[in-house]
Design a protein around this motif. Structure first.
Motif, PDB file in Angstrom:
ATOM      1  N   TYR A 111       0.825  -1.208   0.000  1.00  0.00           N
ATOM      2  CA  TYR A 111       0.000   0.000   0.000  1.00  0.00           C
ATOM      3  C   TYR A 111       0.863   1.265   0.000  1.00  0.00           C
ATOM      4  O   TYR A 111       0.601   2.220  -0.747  1.00  0.00           O
ATOM      5  N   LYS A 112       1.939   1.254   0.790  1.00  0.00           N
ATOM      6  CA  LYS A 112       2.811   2.440   0.853  1.00  0.00           C
ATOM      7  C   LYS A 112       3.450   2.732  -0.511  1.00  0.00           C
ATOM      8  O   LYS A 112       3.533   3.892  -0.923  1.00  0.00           O
ATOM      9  N   ARG A 113       3.882   1.671  -1.196  1.00  0.00           N
ATOM     10  CA  ARG A 113       4.492   1.884  -2.523  1.00  0.00           C
ATOM     11  C   ARG A 113       3.476   2.472  -3.488  1.00  0.00           C
ATOM     12  O   ARG A 113       3.809   3.272  -4.354  1.00  0.00           O
ATOM     13  N   ARG A 119      10.858   3.081   0.475  1.00  0.00           N
ATOM     14  CA  ARG A 119      11.206   2.170   1.562  1.00  0.00           C
ATOM     15  C   ARG A 119      11.651   2.968   2.792  1.00  0.00           C
ATOM     16  O   ARG A 119      12.522   3.833   2.677  1.00  0.00           O
ATOM     17  N   GLY A 120      11.060   2.645   3.927  1.00  0.00           N
ATOM     18  CA  GLY A 120      11.467   3.297   5.161  1.00  0.00           C
ATOM     19  C   GLY A 120      10.725   4.579   5.470  1.00  0.00           C
ATOM     20  O   GLY A 120      10.783   5.068   6.593  1.00  0.00           O
ATOM     21  N   ASP A 121      10.021   5.137   4.473  1.00  0.00           N
ATOM     22  CA  ASP A 121       9.247   6.344   4.771  1.00  0.00           C
ATOM     23  C   ASP A 121       8.223   6.045   5.864  1.00  0.00           C
ATOM     24  O   ASP A 121       7.721   4.936   5.975  1.00  0.00           O
ATOM     25  N   LEU A 126      -0.393   3.254  10.062  1.00  0.00           N
ATOM     26  CA  LEU A 126      -0.239   1.977   9.370  1.00  0.00           C
ATOM     27  C   LEU A 126       0.922   1.174   9.958  1.00  0.00           C
ATOM     28  O   LEU A 126       0.796  -0.013  10.239  1.00  0.00           O
ATOM     29  N   ASP A 127       2.064   1.853  10.173  1.00  0.00           N
ATOM     30  CA  ASP A 127       3.233   1.156  10.701  1.00  0.00           C
ATOM     31  C   ASP A 127       2.968   0.568  12.087  1.00  0.00           C
ATOM     32  O   ASP A 127       3.555  -0.438  12.460  1.00  0.00           O
ATOM     33  N   MET A 128       2.079   1.213  12.849  1.00  0.00           N
ATOM     34  CA  MET A 128       1.840   0.734  14.206  1.00  0.00           C
ATOM     35  C   MET A 128       0.822  -0.402  14.265  1.00  0.00           C
ATOM     36  O   MET A 128       0.868  -1.232  15.159  1.00  0.00           O
ATOM     37  N   VAL A 181      20.541  -1.705  14.375  1.00  0.00           N
ATOM     38  CA  VAL A 181      20.030  -2.770  13.510  1.00  0.00           C
ATOM     39  C   VAL A 181      18.877  -2.303  12.633  1.00  0.00           C
ATOM     40  O   VAL A 181      18.506  -2.966  11.671  1.00  0.00           O
ATOM     41  N   LYS A 182      18.326  -1.139  12.941  1.00  0.00           N
ATOM     42  CA  LYS A 182      17.209  -0.638  12.145  1.00  0.00           C
ATOM     43  C   LYS A 182      17.568   0.730  11.585  1.00  0.00           C
ATOM     44  O   LYS A 182      18.227   1.520  12.251  1.00  0.00           O
ATOM     45  N   ASN A 183      17.126   0.998  10.355  1.00  0.00           N
ATOM     46  CA  ASN A 183      17.519   2.247   9.710  1.00  0.00           C
ATOM     47  C   ASN A 183      16.726   3.457  10.181  1.00  0.00           C
ATOM     48  O   ASN A 183      17.197   4.576  10.069  1.00  0.00           O
ATOM     49  N   GLU A 184      15.489   3.231  10.631  1.00  0.00           N
ATOM     50  CA  GLU A 184      14.664   4.336  11.094  1.00  0.00           C
ATOM     51  C   GLU A 184      14.074   3.987  12.464  1.00  0.00           C
ATOM     52  O   GLU A 184      13.866   2.816  12.744  1.00  0.00           O
ATOM     53  N   PRO A 185      13.799   5.022  13.282  1.00  0.00           N
ATOM     54  CA  PRO A 185      13.231   4.732  14.603  1.00  0.00           C
ATOM     55  C   PRO A 185      11.731   4.433  14.582  1.00  0.00           C
ATOM     56  O   PRO A 185      11.082   4.590  15.603  1.00  0.00           O
ATOM     57  N   TRP A 186      11.137   4.053  13.430  1.00  0.00           N
ATOM     58  CA  TRP A 186       9.716   3.680  13.417  1.00  0.00           C
ATOM     59  C   TRP A 186       9.507   2.356  12.693  1.00  0.00           C
ATOM     60  O   TRP A 186      10.438   1.797  12.168  1.00  0.00           O
TER      61      TRP A 186
END
Ligand code: CTP
Ligand code: MG
Length: 186
Positions: A111-113, A119-121, A126-128, A181-186
């Motif tokens: 859906y995000k795409r 990627r990562g935005d 939704l992310d939660m 280990v993760k690129n973004e804090p969300w």
């Protein structure tokens, strides 16, 4: 499952334990992920990636197996309390919870795409909720009696899942980000 014999705090802990395979599947996928993109680099008709490089087979398989191992660990330590009467049912529930979490995450990426998000935005709501929603949906479809035996037992289960989980999810992601280990804090 009978949650009535527990205090509110105990009840919250029990719900977190029940859902642990779903919560940790995503975290484990971050660790095992990054290899073999599921969409094989392919584009959708809108010119964006179908899923993107953030959704890989190594994450999906590693996260599913990892989440199930977490479930088994708790199952044997926790006296088989929460996941039904027998090993086979429990195995199926662990699979539904952890695969469901990753499948939800993947659906959200699709859906995000489509919304032109890279990627990562960030996509806060939704992310939660993506991973919880699909975990519970799969349980509702394939293990309905089990799910309904605890999730509507008072207000605590739904409160824990809908209100506390997003904070927990965010917290884990911030830790993952801080330790690199993760690129973004969300
Ligand atoms: N990951 C993976 N395979 C999955 C899920 C996660 O390889 N099925 C790994 C990827 O390395 C991903 C990281 O875990 O970058 C973090 O997951 P997530 O935040 O869900 O992915 P994003 O990179 O944010 O991508 P998207 O925008 O599609 O959510
Ligand atoms: Mg993300």
């Amino acid at each position: 499952m009978d949650l009535e014999s527990y205090s509110t705090l105990e009840c919250i802990v029990v719900v977190l334990l029940i859902m642990a395979p779903a919560y940790l599947a995503n975290t484990i996928a971050v660790l095992t992920g990054g290899r073999y993109p599921i969409d094989q680099g392919k584009m959708y008709s809108d010119g964006n990636r179908i899923l993107g490089d953030g959704k890989t087979w190594s994450g999906l398989i590693g996260g599913t197996i990892g989440g199930m191992i977490v479930g088994y660990g708790l199952y044997f330590v926790g006296d088989q309390l929460f996941w039904g009467a027998n090993n086979l049912t429990a195995t199926l529930i662990f699979f539904l919870l952890s695969f469901g979490a990753l499948f939800g995450d993947m659906t959200a990426s699709f859906y995000k795409r489509r919304q032109n998000l890279q990627r990562g935005d960030k996509f806060a709501i939704l992310d939660m909720y993506d991973f919880i929603f699909m975990s519970l949906l799969l349980c509702f479809i394939f293990q309905r009696d089990w799910l309904l035996s605890w999730i509507l037992d008072g207000w605590v289960p739904l409160f824990t899942i809908l209100v506390l989980t997003p904070f927990l999810h965010r917290g884990v992601n911030i830790i993952g980000y801080k330790i690199g280990v993760k690129n973004e804090p969300w």
